[in-house]
Design a protein around this motif. Structure first.
Motif, PDB file in Angstrom:
ATOM      1  N   ILE A   1       0.869  -1.174   0.000  1.00  0.00           N
ATOM      2  CA  ILE A   1       0.000   0.000   0.000  1.00  0.00           C
ATOM      3  C   ILE A   1       0.905   1.223   0.000  1.00  0.00           C
ATOM      4  CG2 ILE A   1      -1.744   1.303   1.253  1.00  0.00           C
ATOM      5  CD1 ILE A   1      -2.648  -1.395   2.478  1.00  0.00           C
ATOM      6  N   PHE A   2       0.782   2.049  -1.040  1.00  0.00           N
ATOM      7  CA  PHE A   2       1.578   3.270  -1.175  1.00  0.00           C
ATOM      8  C   PHE A   2       0.698   4.478  -0.871  1.00  0.00           C
ATOM      9  CE2 PHE A   2       3.671   0.160  -3.792  1.00  0.00           C
ATOM     10  CZ  PHE A   2       5.011   0.406  -3.604  1.00  0.00           C
TER      11      PHE A   2
ATOM     12  N   SER B   1      -1.136  14.312   7.813  1.00  0.00           N
ATOM     13  CA  SER B   1      -0.528  13.197   7.090  1.00  0.00           C
ATOM     14  C   SER B   1      -1.526  12.585   6.114  1.00  0.00           C
ATOM     15  CB  SER B   1      -0.111  12.103   8.073  1.00  0.00           C
ATOM     16  OG  SER B   1       0.839  12.579   8.978  1.00  0.00           O
ATOM     17  N   ALA B   2      -1.027  12.155   4.970  1.00  0.00           N
ATOM     18  CA  ALA B   2      -1.840  11.378   4.047  1.00  0.00           C
ATOM     19  C   ALA B   2      -1.891   9.954   4.588  1.00  0.00           C
ATOM     20  CB  ALA B   2      -1.224  11.396   2.652  1.00  0.00           C
ATOM     21  N   VAL B   3      -3.058   9.329   4.493  1.00  0.00           N
ATOM     22  CA  VAL B   3      -3.211   7.965   4.988  1.00  0.00           C
ATOM     23  C   VAL B   3      -4.054   7.136   4.035  1.00  0.00           C
ATOM     24  CG1 VAL B   3      -2.987   8.557   7.440  1.00  0.00           C
ATOM     25  CG2 VAL B   3      -5.244   8.536   6.385  1.00  0.00           C
ATOM     26  N   ALA B   4      -3.841   5.826   4.108  1.00  0.00           N
ATOM     27  CA  ALA B   4      -4.709   4.845   3.460  1.00  0.00           C
ATOM     28  C   ALA B   4      -5.490   4.167   4.575  1.00  0.00           C
ATOM     29  CB  ALA B   4      -3.888   3.814   2.704  1.00  0.00           C
ATOM     30  N   ARG B   5      -6.789   4.077   4.401  1.00  0.00           N
ATOM     31  CA  ARG B   5      -7.632   3.303   5.315  1.00  0.00           C
ATOM     32  C   ARG B   5      -8.097   2.085   4.532  1.00  0.00           C
ATOM     33  NH1 ARG B   5     -11.253   6.674   9.113  1.00  0.00           N
ATOM     34  NH2 ARG B   5     -12.810   5.490   8.022  1.00  0.00           N
TER      35      ARG B   5
ATOM     36  N   TYR C   1     -11.941 -10.631   4.768  1.00  0.00           N
ATOM     37  CA  TYR C   1     -11.826 -11.677   5.777  1.00  0.00           C
ATOM     38  C   TYR C   1     -11.550 -11.121   7.176  1.00  0.00           C
ATOM     39  CZ  TYR C   1      -6.754 -11.359   4.875  1.00  0.00           C
ATOM     40  OH  TYR C   1      -5.470 -10.915   4.709  1.00  0.00           O
ATOM     41  N   GLY C   2     -11.657  -9.798   7.335  1.00  0.00           N
ATOM     42  CA  GLY C   2     -11.647  -9.231   8.675  1.00  0.00           C
ATOM     43  C   GLY C   2     -10.459  -8.413   9.111  1.00  0.00           C
ATOM     44  N   ARG C   3      -9.410  -8.291   8.310  1.00  0.00           N
ATOM     45  CA  ARG C   3      -8.293  -7.405   8.683  1.00  0.00           C
ATOM     46  C   ARG C   3      -8.655  -5.981   8.296  1.00  0.00           C
ATOM     47  NH1 ARG C   3      -2.624  -9.562   6.537  1.00  0.00           N
ATOM     48  NH2 ARG C   3      -1.931  -7.606   7.454  1.00  0.00           N
ATOM     49  N   TRP C   4      -8.210  -5.015   9.089  1.00  0.00           N
ATOM     50  CA  TRP C   4      -8.458  -3.621   8.777  1.00  0.00           C
ATOM     51  C   TRP C   4      -7.372  -2.764   9.405  1.00  0.00           C
ATOM     52  CZ3 TRP C   4     -11.298  -6.495  12.180  1.00  0.00           C
ATOM     53  CH2 TRP C   4     -11.370  -6.053  13.486  1.00  0.00           C
ATOM     54  N   GLY C   5      -7.145  -1.591   8.808  1.00  0.00           N
ATOM     55  CA  GLY C   5      -6.123  -0.741   9.370  1.00  0.00           C
ATOM     56  C   GLY C   5      -5.864   0.526   8.594  1.00  0.00           C
ATOM     57  N   THR C   6      -4.751   1.152   8.940  1.00  0.00           N
ATOM     58  CA  THR C   6      -4.338   2.427   8.375  1.00  0.00           C
ATOM     59  C   THR C   6      -2.852   2.369   8.054  1.00  0.00           C
ATOM     60  OG1 THR C   6      -5.984   3.626   9.679  1.00  0.00           O
ATOM     61  CG2 THR C   6      -4.128   4.904   8.849  1.00  0.00           C
TER      62      THR C   6
ATOM     63  N   ALA D   1      -7.249   9.300   2.691  1.00  0.00           N
ATOM     64  CA  ALA D   1      -7.777  10.210   3.703  1.00  0.00           C
ATOM     65  C   ALA D   1      -6.621  11.000   4.298  1.00  0.00           C
ATOM     66  CB  ALA D   1      -8.508   9.420   4.793  1.00  0.00           C
ATOM     67  N   GLN D   2      -6.921  11.801   5.332  1.00  0.00           N
ATOM     68  CA  GLN D   2      -5.885  12.561   6.034  1.00  0.00           C
ATOM     69  C   GLN D   2      -6.061  12.413   7.533  1.00  0.00           C
ATOM     70  OE1 GLN D   2      -6.299  16.507   3.962  1.00  0.00           O
ATOM     71  NE2 GLN D   2      -4.079  16.335   4.120  1.00  0.00           N
ATOM     72  N   TYR D   3      -4.922  12.451   8.233  1.00  0.00           N
ATOM     73  CA  TYR D   3      -4.899  12.306   9.680  1.00  0.00           C
ATOM     74  C   TYR D   3      -3.952  13.339  10.268  1.00  0.00           C
ATOM     75  CZ  TYR D   3      -4.003  10.258  14.255  1.00  0.00           C
ATOM     76  OH  TYR D   3      -3.880  10.054  15.602  1.00  0.00           O
ATOM     77  N   ASP D   4      -4.418  14.067  11.271  1.00  0.00           N
ATOM     78  CA  ASP D   4      -3.600  15.065  11.957  1.00  0.00           C
ATOM     79  C   ASP D   4      -2.986  14.425  13.193  1.00  0.00           C
ATOM     80  OD1 ASP D   4      -2.536  17.151  13.461  1.00  0.00           O
ATOM     81  OD2 ASP D   4      -4.127  18.540  12.915  1.00  0.00           O
TER      82      ASP D   4
END
Length: 143
Positions: free
Chosen positions: A67-68, A79-83, A88-93, A121-124
């Motif tokens: 994931i880039f 910050s730029a983020v990938a959500r 099958y149930g894994r999730w994250g950022t 998305a973005q995260y502060d």
């Protein structure tokens, strides 16, 4: 659509919120929320699939499960983020905290042939809040 979450929430609550925001529910309680600080990268190569907002871009390389995250902001406010979430149930950022104009990569190991949904998305990090608009979710098959 959930566009603002607080990272400090309990991992289970944050993970469910991410999964709900991406239009999926966790398939198993066996997986906990994953938060990755991606190291600097040159960006994707080969076959990849992307989404973006005005301030962040996310690309996924199915073969290699990478994931880039690209920070498209002109100033370093968040910050730029990938959500992301799997079927099958894994999730994250995956977070790019390296500043405007940089790429970061998170090297994951997803099950072969699974479906991955991801958003930009973005995260502060200073305030611990999500902000701004998220991209539409993109669904792709893992390698």
């Amino acid at each position: 659509m959930i566009t603002r979450l607080v990272k400090g929430l309990a991992a289970g609550v944050a993970g469910v919120a991410v999964a709900v925001a991406l239009g999926a529910a966790p398939a198993s309680a066996a997986y906990s929320y994953e938060w990755d600080e991606g190291p600097l990268s040159e960006g994707p190569t080969g076959t990849f699939y992307c989404v973006q907002t005005d301030y962040s871009g996310v690309c996924f390389e199915p073969y290699g499960d990478k994931i880039f995250v690209l920070d498209l902001s002109s100033a370093d406010h968040a910050s730029a983020v990938a959500r992301w979430v799997t079927d099958y149930g894994r999730w994250g950022t995956c977070r790019n905290a390296h500043g405007a104009g940089t790429w970061a990569v998170c090297d994951k190991d997803f099950k072969e042939g699974a479906t991955l949904k991801f958003r930009a998305a973005q995260y502060d990090g200073d305030t611990g809040t999500w902000w701004g608009e998220e991209s539409l979710a993109r669904s792709v098959s893992t390698g």
